[in-house]
Design a protein around this motif. Structure first.
Motif, PDB file in Angstrom:
ATOM      1  N   ILE A  21      -9.992   5.840  -0.093  1.00 17.76           N
ATOM      2  CA  ILE A  21      -9.278   5.057  -1.104  1.00 17.76           C
ATOM      3  C   ILE A  21      -8.009   4.442  -0.545  1.00 17.76           C
ATOM      4  N   GLU A  22      -7.585   3.389  -1.223  1.00 19.39           N
ATOM      5  CA  GLU A  22      -6.294   2.773  -0.951  1.00 19.39           C
ATOM      6  C   GLU A  22      -5.605   2.588  -2.298  1.00 19.39           C
ATOM      7  N   VAL A  23      -4.366   3.039  -2.406  1.00 16.78           N
ATOM      8  CA  VAL A  23      -3.587   2.864  -3.627  1.00 16.78           C
ATOM      9  C   VAL A  23      -2.495   1.846  -3.342  1.00 16.78           C
ATOM     10  N   LYS A  24      -2.498   0.792  -4.166  1.00 16.81           N
ATOM     11  CA  LYS A  24      -1.525  -0.290  -4.002  1.00 16.81           C
ATOM     12  C   LYS A  24      -0.632  -0.369  -5.232  1.00 16.81           C
ATOM     13  N   GLU A  25       0.550  -0.903  -5.023  1.00 18.84           N
ATOM     14  CA  GLU A  25       1.468  -1.164  -6.125  1.00 18.84           C
ATOM     15  C   GLU A  25       1.860  -2.631  -6.066  1.00 18.84           C
ATOM     16  N   ASP A  26       1.549  -3.357  -7.130  1.00 16.89           N
ATOM     17  CA  ASP A  26       1.884  -4.770  -7.224  1.00 16.89           C
ATOM     18  C   ASP A  26       2.938  -4.971  -8.311  1.00 16.89           C
ATOM     19  N   ASN A  27       4.013  -5.650  -7.961  1.00 18.49           N
ATOM     20  CA  ASN A  27       5.026  -6.059  -8.929  1.00 18.49           C
ATOM     21  C   ASN A  27       4.772  -7.524  -9.241  1.00 18.49           C
ATOM     22  N   VAL A  28       4.596  -7.830 -10.533  1.00 18.94           N
ATOM     23  CA  VAL A  28       4.195  -9.159 -10.952  1.00 18.94           C
ATOM     24  C   VAL A  28       5.061  -9.635 -12.121  1.00 18.94           C
ATOM     25  N   VAL A  29       4.919 -10.929 -12.408  1.00 22.51           N
ATOM     26  CA  VAL A  29       5.577 -11.525 -13.571  1.00 22.51           C
ATOM     27  C   VAL A  29       4.536 -12.295 -14.364  1.00 22.51           C
ATOM     28  N   ARG A  30       4.597 -12.119 -15.690  1.00 24.86           N
ATOM     29  CA  ARG A  30       3.749 -12.908 -16.589  1.00 24.86           C
ATOM     30  C   ARG A  30       4.571 -13.244 -17.828  1.00 24.86           C
ATOM     31  N   GLY A  31       4.706 -14.523 -18.078  1.00 24.35           N
ATOM     32  CA  GLY A  31       5.488 -14.949 -19.238  1.00 24.35           C
ATOM     33  C   GLY A  31       6.930 -14.470 -19.196  1.00 24.35           C
ATOM     34  N   GLY A  32       7.491 -14.387 -18.008  1.00 23.19           N
ATOM     35  CA  GLY A  32       8.877 -13.948 -17.861  1.00 23.19           C
ATOM     36  C   GLY A  32       9.061 -12.434 -17.863  1.00 23.19           C
ATOM     37  N   LYS A  33       8.009 -11.677 -18.109  1.00 26.23           N
ATOM     38  CA  LYS A  33       8.092 -10.214 -18.148  1.00 26.23           C
ATOM     39  C   LYS A  33       7.615  -9.619 -16.832  1.00 26.23           C
TER      40      LYS A  33
ATOM     41  N   GLY B 272      -0.589  -0.422 -10.748  1.00 33.02           N
ATOM     42  CA  GLY B 272      -1.126   0.465  -9.727  1.00 33.02           C
ATOM     43  C   GLY B 272      -2.614   0.151  -9.601  1.00 33.02           C
ATOM     44  N   ILE B 273      -3.074  -0.064  -8.390  1.00 32.47           N
ATOM     45  CA  ILE B 273      -4.474  -0.430  -8.156  1.00 32.47           C
ATOM     46  C   ILE B 273      -5.078   0.538  -7.147  1.00 32.47           C
ATOM     47  N   ILE B 274      -6.232   1.064  -7.492  1.00 26.78           N
ATOM     48  CA  ILE B 274      -6.964   1.926  -6.574  1.00 26.78           C
ATOM     49  C   ILE B 274      -8.168   1.142  -6.070  1.00 26.78           C
ATOM     50  N   ASN B 275      -8.255   0.939  -4.777  1.00 29.03           N
ATOM     51  CA  ASN B 275      -9.428   0.316  -4.160  1.00 29.03           C
ATOM     52  C   ASN B 275     -10.308   1.426  -3.596  1.00 29.03           C
ATOM     53  N   TYR B 276     -11.542   1.463  -4.043  1.00 27.54           N
ATOM     54  CA  TYR B 276     -12.511   2.453  -3.611  1.00 27.54           C
ATOM     55  C   TYR B 276     -13.771   1.704  -3.223  1.00 27.54           C
ATOM     56  N   LYS B 277     -14.452   2.138  -2.200  1.00 27.47           N
ATOM     57  CA  LYS B 277     -15.606   1.355  -1.728  1.00 27.47           C
ATOM     58  C   LYS B 277     -16.663   1.205  -2.817  1.00 27.47           C
ATOM     59  N   PRO B 278     -17.442   0.125  -2.754  1.00 22.73           N
ATOM     60  CA  PRO B 278     -18.509  -0.084  -3.726  1.00 22.73           C
ATOM     61  C   PRO B 278     -19.508   1.067  -3.710  1.00 22.73           C
ATOM     62  N   GLY B 279     -20.168   1.249  -4.856  1.00 23.56           N
ATOM     63  CA  GLY B 279     -21.097   2.359  -4.970  1.00 23.56           C
ATOM     64  C   GLY B 279     -22.395   1.979  -5.651  1.00 23.56           C
ATOM     65  N   VAL B 280     -23.224   2.981  -5.815  1.00 26.21           N
ATOM     66  CA  VAL B 280     -24.521   2.833  -6.468  1.00 26.21           C
ATOM     67  C   VAL B 280     -24.762   4.029  -7.383  1.00 26.21           C
ATOM     68  N   SER B 281     -25.535   3.798  -8.439  1.00 29.13           N
ATOM     69  CA  SER B 281     -26.000   4.866  -9.319  1.00 29.13           C
ATOM     70  C   SER B 281     -27.465   4.602  -9.614  1.00 29.13           C
ATOM     71  N   ILE B 282     -28.269   5.676  -9.572  1.00 29.27           N
ATOM     72  CA  ILE B 282     -29.721   5.525  -9.618  1.00 29.27           C
ATOM     73  C   ILE B 282     -30.345   6.352 -10.738  1.00 29.27           C
TER      74      ILE B 282
ATOM     75  N   THR C 110       0.864  -1.176   0.000  1.00 28.35           N
ATOM     76  CA  THR C 110       0.000   0.000   0.000  1.00 28.35           C
ATOM     77  C   THR C 110       0.898   1.224   0.000  1.00 28.35           C
ATOM     78  N   VAL C 111       0.697   2.093  -1.009  1.00 23.66           N
ATOM     79  CA  VAL C 111       1.523   3.300  -1.106  1.00 23.66           C
ATOM     80  C   VAL C 111       0.797   4.550  -0.620  1.00 23.66           C
ATOM     81  N   TYR C 112      -0.526   4.453  -0.484  1.00 28.32           N
ATOM     82  CA  TYR C 112      -1.308   5.577   0.034  1.00 28.32           C
ATOM     83  C   TYR C 112      -2.657   5.050   0.510  1.00 28.32           C
ATOM     84  N   LYS C 113      -3.136   5.611   1.600  1.00 27.71           N
ATOM     85  CA  LYS C 113      -4.443   5.203   2.108  1.00 27.71           C
ATOM     86  C   LYS C 113      -5.067   6.359   2.875  1.00 27.71           C
ATOM     87  N   ASN C 114      -6.374   6.578   2.647  1.00 22.73           N
ATOM     88  CA  ASN C 114      -7.162   7.513   3.448  1.00 22.73           C
ATOM     89  C   ASN C 114      -8.510   6.846   3.698  1.00 22.73           C
ATOM     90  N   PRO C 115      -9.449   7.509   4.345  1.00 19.86           N
ATOM     91  CA  PRO C 115     -10.721   6.833   4.643  1.00 19.86           C
ATOM     92  C   PRO C 115     -11.523   6.386   3.408  1.00 19.86           C
TER      93      PRO C 115
END
Length: 178
Positions: A21-33, A38-48, A14-19
């Motif tokens: 949002i949370e911003v995460k940084e994931d380092n991954v490998v796929r096919g040797g690359k 960067g992932i932003i987690n924000y609470k679920p919402g609704v639209s009406i 987690t590189v940043y968090k407040n009430p």
């Protein structure tokens, strides 16, 4: 090593968090690359999509701070922890617009910006809305025929992603079901 879909996760922090949002940084490998997500987690919402008995839609005009401009959208907001999406939608509609509805129809859900944002939004139609109190201060309520809102989506005058999908789904639902 943890995996996520086709990716092997080398590290996640987690590189940043407040009430809100949370911003995460994931380092991954796929096919040797090696790739960094960067992932932003924000609470679920609704639209009406709030419709009166004459099929007028109630939209809100407010300032979008992130893109520095005003916009028009359907009433939208976050769901509180432990709250159902329907209860969240009812509360959000009342809070933003002062409107209440007795009949609610689920239009499913969307995931906006699926490559960087984790924030599912449930979509609803609220039928035969009626004024229950004054709208939230600072929000301008816009009442127009649903057909006009549909055209605003087509013409990119409504650009809020959940609003666009909700209006299009509502129009299709109403065309089929009256």
């Amino acid at each position: 090593m943890k995996t996520r879909g086709p990716y092997k996760v080398l590290s996640s922090k987690t590189v940043y968090k407040n009430p809100w949002i949370e911003v995460k940084e994931d380092n991954v490998v796929r096919g040797g690359k090696k790739i960094t997500f960067g992932i932003i987690n924000y609470k679920p919402g609704v639209s009406i999509v709030a419709l009166d008995e004459d099929k007028n839609i109630y939209l809100v005009k407010e300032f979008y701070y992130a893109i520095n401009e005003y916009g028009i959208q359907v009433p939208s907001g976050g769901i509180e922890k432990g709250q159902s999406s329907l209860d969240g939608a009812k509360a959000e509609l009342l809070e933003e617009t002062g409107l209440a509805a007795k009949k609610w129809i689920s239009l499913g859900f969307v995931h906006p910006l699926t490559m960087i944002l984790n924030s599912p939004a449930d979509l609803f139609i609220a039928l035969n809305v009626q004024k229950n109190r004054e709208p939230e201060k600072g929000i301008e309520l816009v009442k127009i025929p649903l057909e006009e809102a549909y055209q605003m989506v087509i013409d990119s005058k409504i650009v809020h992603a959940q609003s666009c999908v909700a209006i299009l789904k509502a129009k299709i639902w109403l065309d089929k079901n009256g």
